[in-house]
Every structure is written in structure tokens, then in C-alpha cells.
Design an enzyme around this catalytic site. Structure first.
Site, PDB file in Angstrom:
ATOM      1  N   TRP A 121       0.821  -1.206   0.000  1.00 50.66           N
ATOM      2  CA  TRP A 121       0.000   0.000   0.000  1.00 50.66           C
ATOM      3  C   TRP A 121       0.857   1.259   0.000  1.00 50.66           C
ATOM      4  O   TRP A 121       0.520   2.253  -0.661  1.00 50.66           O
ATOM      5  CB  TRP A 121      -0.980  -0.028   1.159  1.00 50.66           C
ATOM      6  N   ASP A 133      -1.234   6.648   6.326  1.00 50.36           N
ATOM      7  CA  ASP A 133      -2.372   5.812   5.974  1.00 50.36           C
ATOM      8  C   ASP A 133      -2.554   4.826   7.118  1.00 50.36           C
ATOM      9  O   ASP A 133      -1.726   3.939   7.336  1.00 50.36           O
ATOM     10  CB  ASP A 133      -2.078   5.076   4.662  1.00 50.36           C
ATOM     11  N   LYS A 141     -12.156  -1.726   7.777  1.00 49.94           N
ATOM     12  CA  LYS A 141     -11.358  -2.719   8.495  1.00 49.94           C
ATOM     13  C   LYS A 141     -11.647  -2.687   9.997  1.00 49.94           C
ATOM     14  O   LYS A 141     -11.854  -3.714  10.612  1.00 49.94           O
ATOM     15  CB  LYS A 141      -9.877  -2.492   8.217  1.00 49.94           C
TER      16      LYS A 141
END
Length: 424
Positions: free
Chosen positions: A165, A235, A259
Site C-alpha cells: 500500500w 495511511d 477494516k
């Protein structure tokens, strides 16, 4: 009077409650006409929940008909939150409508989004100098929105890449800035985080970007680097609200909700207010932080129901005692699972350096890769699902977010030991 979820209570002023047999989930007119009901006018009412509307139970339970869902996202949600949402689905707190039907500018939804923001500020102790934005497009959209809002096309920005990511964020940023990877763990298969002292940050870099927890590779920052000149951006999609965080150390924190704090569809951006209002001219209006900040996340129709669900999760986290208590539970679950891996004499292996192992996403492999398909299949029969690793890395992965109860991890560990005993 409480009722089974599979029954309808019918009341006539001159008769006691009549309890019908279970109809289809979506009963037809024909089915209803087949019931021998009184001919006098009757009304159908939903049994009131025993829990008060503004209160969530402090403990989580796991119904026998639900699986333990170890998916990386969308992921398991607290069962008590789901039950409260269920009780409010048809008629939200006497409003006569579902949250899904509300105008996003009506007083009902305004109360929902305002309370969600207030509770999130309390959870993370977010200073007033920061704006909270409820956006769409996932954290992936922020890979472009961040450079577009913060820097000019020729401005240098640094990326510390500890997984897939972080790498995706860097590649997107290159389109709108002079982005550079100052360290990458790719050569080590993303299994560690470097010493911060050795990072070759550029002194004129406008920001340093990290992915606080790499969902795929299971690498998590336990502390954070300090940028030389610019701001720190993180992030936090897969460890958002899993532990306390000093927000003041960051210029921006962003996270997809799916999540740890809600369903897919809403992205939360926490941004220092002095960073807002400097977007590049090419910035699409829906990516401009100022547009959303000035309109309190209501510039266009937001993902209303997703925000409502996040609000319920925030209430639940506060009811548990806040993020300090939540972190204790997460550490206990992670320690139990990592111990089972480490004490398996090599039958199971976690490739991540122990000092940076994620509390949220636990990747592991089997000594005999040919057994992995059987492991996944047999676990599913025991109501433990989504244990297959990401397609890019293989192996197994157990995501044990806030809502995964300790019982789920205990059951997984017991299964792992039994599977090893049968296949070692």
C-alpha cells in the site's frame, strides 16, 4: 413484550397479542391472507428492543449461527453494533424512516454525523486545530488527493515504503509531485521497518508519507519517524482506532473505514486545518479538502449509512473504555496467535520481524505449502473463514481487528494445534 425475530405480533384492541408462525422473510399478500386473522382492524408493531436506543452493551457475544470472519476488509463488525443497527433499520429512533432514507441535510442525519465526529474526537483526542472529513473513494483515492492538496507539481515529497500500500501511494503521488522513495522493504519481502536515524530524508521535502500498518504483509509501525522539515502523513486504514495515537504528530491521518470502524464506503481524513486551501488548480472538486471542510462533509450526498455505522462503532469503543482498553484486548489476541505460530516448531512461520509484527493482520505460512488449501477448507468447516493470504503473497493471513472477539482467536489457535497434530 419481546418477540422472536421470525414472528409478527398482531394486536387487536379486544384481543391479546397473537403470535403467528414464521412467515417468509419477505411475506407476500397471499401468505398473509392465508392467516386466519381477526376481521376487526388490527395494527402491526415491532417489538421494542430490550436495550435502550442510546446504549450499547459493553461486551461482545458470538451467536452460534455466525462465523468467525478473519477477512482483511470488509471485515467483521461488533455483533452488538450490528444488532443495534438491525433494531434501528426500519424506523430510526422514532423518526418514521430508516437512516438510508434520510435527507443528508435533515436534522436527523445532521445529528448522526455530528455525534460521529464528536465521538471520534473523543476517542483519538483530536485537537480543535484538525478537521475531520467523511469522504468517499477509499484510502486509495487519498493517494492522489494528498499531493494535490498539499504541494505543487515540482515540490519534493518523501515516501517510506514498508509494503504494497505504501508503494501504491508513492506511484500515484508521482503524477502530481516530485515523489521519491527514501527507503523500501521490497528486497526483504516487506518484513521489517528501518531505523529512523538512517533515513535519508530530503531537507526540502514537504511531507513524509508512511503506511502505519501494511494489511497484506503484516508490518506495523510501533512508533513514528520525525520529518526533517515537512509534515508526517499516515495511511492508518488497517489499524485506525486500534490503539491511542498522538494526532498532533501528524499533518494528515487517513483511513478506509472497512477494516476497524465500519462498512466499506466511507474514508475518514483527519487533516490539520492550516494545510487546507492550497490545492493545485487541476484538483477535481471532489478531491479538494477545502470544499469538504467548508461544507462539513456534506458538499454532496455522503455515504450516510456508512457514517451512521461508524458512529455506532465509535460509541461501542467508548463504552469499552476507550482506545487504551481496546489496545490491551488487541495485544492479548495477537500474543496468543503469534505464540501459537512461534511455538509450532516450524510447522507455522511468520516472516515478519518480531519487533514490527502487526496487531491487526497476522500473515503466516505452513512448512508444507501443499497443506494450505486443506487448512483453509477445514477451517471454513469449523466456521472460521477468509484465512487465505492475499493473492500477491500467498500463505495464510488472520486479520484480528477490534471486533474479532478473543474467542475467535482461541478457536483458531486450537484448530491450528489440531491441524498440526494431524499433519506434522
Amino acid at each position: 413484550m419481546a418477540a422472536s425475530p421470525h414472528s409478527i405480533l398482531l394486536r387487536n384492541p379486544n384481543r391479546p397479542f397473537l403470535k403467528t408462525s414464521s412467515p417468509p422473510i419477505f411475506p407476500t399478500t397471499t401468505h398473509l391472507n392465508s392467516l386466519k386473522l381477526p376481521t376487526k382492524p388490527i395494527s402491526i408493531r415491532c417489538a421494542a428492543p430490550t436495550q435502550t436506543q442510546d446504549q450499547l452493551p459493553l461486551t461482545q457475544t458470538q451467536s452460534q449461527d455466525r462465523v468467525f470472519n478473519f477477512a482483511a476488509g470488509p471485515a467483521t463488525l461488533p455483533e452488538n453494533v450490528l444488532l443495534k443497527a438491525q433494531s434501528e433499520l426500519y424506523n430510526w429512533r422514532g423518526s418514521g424512516m430508516s437512516v438510508m432514507e434520510m435527507s443528508h441535510r435533515g436534522k436527523e442525519f445532521l445529528s448522526i454525523i455530528q455525534k460521529a465526529e464528536s465521538d471520534l474526537r473523543t476517542l483519538l483526542n483530536i485537537p480543535s486545530e484538525y478537521a475531520i472529513l467523511f469522504l468517499q473513494g477509499g484510502a486509495t483515492t487519498q493517494f492522489a488527493a494528498i499531493p494535490l492538496n498539499l504541494v505543487k507539481p515540482n515540490d519534493p515529497v518523501d515516501y517510506l515504503v514498508t509494503g504494497s500500500w505504501g508503494d501504491k501511494a508513492f506511484k500515484e503521488s508521482k503524477k502530481f509531485s516530485k515523489a521519491k522513495v527514501i527507503w523500501s522493504g521490497k528486497s526483504d519481502n516487506y518484513t521489517r521497518i528501518p531505523s529512523f536515524e538512517g533515513l535519508e530524508q530530503r531537507p526540502d521535502a514537504k511531507y513524509l508519507h508512511i503506511c502505519a500498518n501494511e494489511t497484506i504483509h503484516g508490518v506495523e509501525f510501533k512508533n513514528y519517524p520525525t520529518p526533517k522539515n515537512g509534515i508526517l502523513i499516515a495511511d492508518m486504514s488497517s489499524n485506525f482506532c486500534s490503539k491511542p495515537v498522538d494526532v498532533s504528530k501528524f499533518g494528515i491521518i487517513y483511513a478506509g473505514a472497512q477494516k476497524n470502524v465500519g462498512p466499506s464506503g466511507v474514508t475518514i481524513v483527519i487533516v490539520r486545518k492550516d494545510l487546507i486551501g492550497n490545492a493545485q488548480e487541476i484538483t477535481p472538486i471532489m478531491l479538494d479538502y477545502k470544499i469538504h471542510a467548508d461544507n462539513n462533509s456534506l458538499y454532496n450526498t455522503p455515504p450516510c449509512y456508512c457514517i451512521y455505522m461508524c458512529g455506532l462503532v465509535f460509541e461501542d469503543l467508548l463504552a469499552q473504555g476507550g482506545l487504551e482498553e481496546v489496545e490491551k484486548k488487541n495485544k492479548k489476541k495477537a500474543e496468543l496467535l503469534y505464540s501459537a505460530i512461534d511455538l509450532s516448531n516450524g510447522f507455522y512461520r511468520c516472516p515478519v520481524e518480531k519487533s514490527v509484527r502487526s496487531l491487526m493482520n497476522v500473515p503466516f505460512t505452513l512448512e508444507k505449502p501443499e497443506l494450505e488449501a486443506d487448512f483453509v477448507k477445514e477451517a471454513a468447516k469449523e466456521k472460521m473463514i477468509q484465512l487465505k493470504g492475499h493473492r500477491s503473497v500467498g500463505g495464510m493471513r488472520a486479520s484480528i481487528y477490534n471486533a474479532m472477539p478473543l474467542a475467535g482467536v482461541e478457536k483458531l489457535v486450537a484448530f491450528m494445534k489440531d491441524f498440526q497434530a494431524r499433519h506434522a
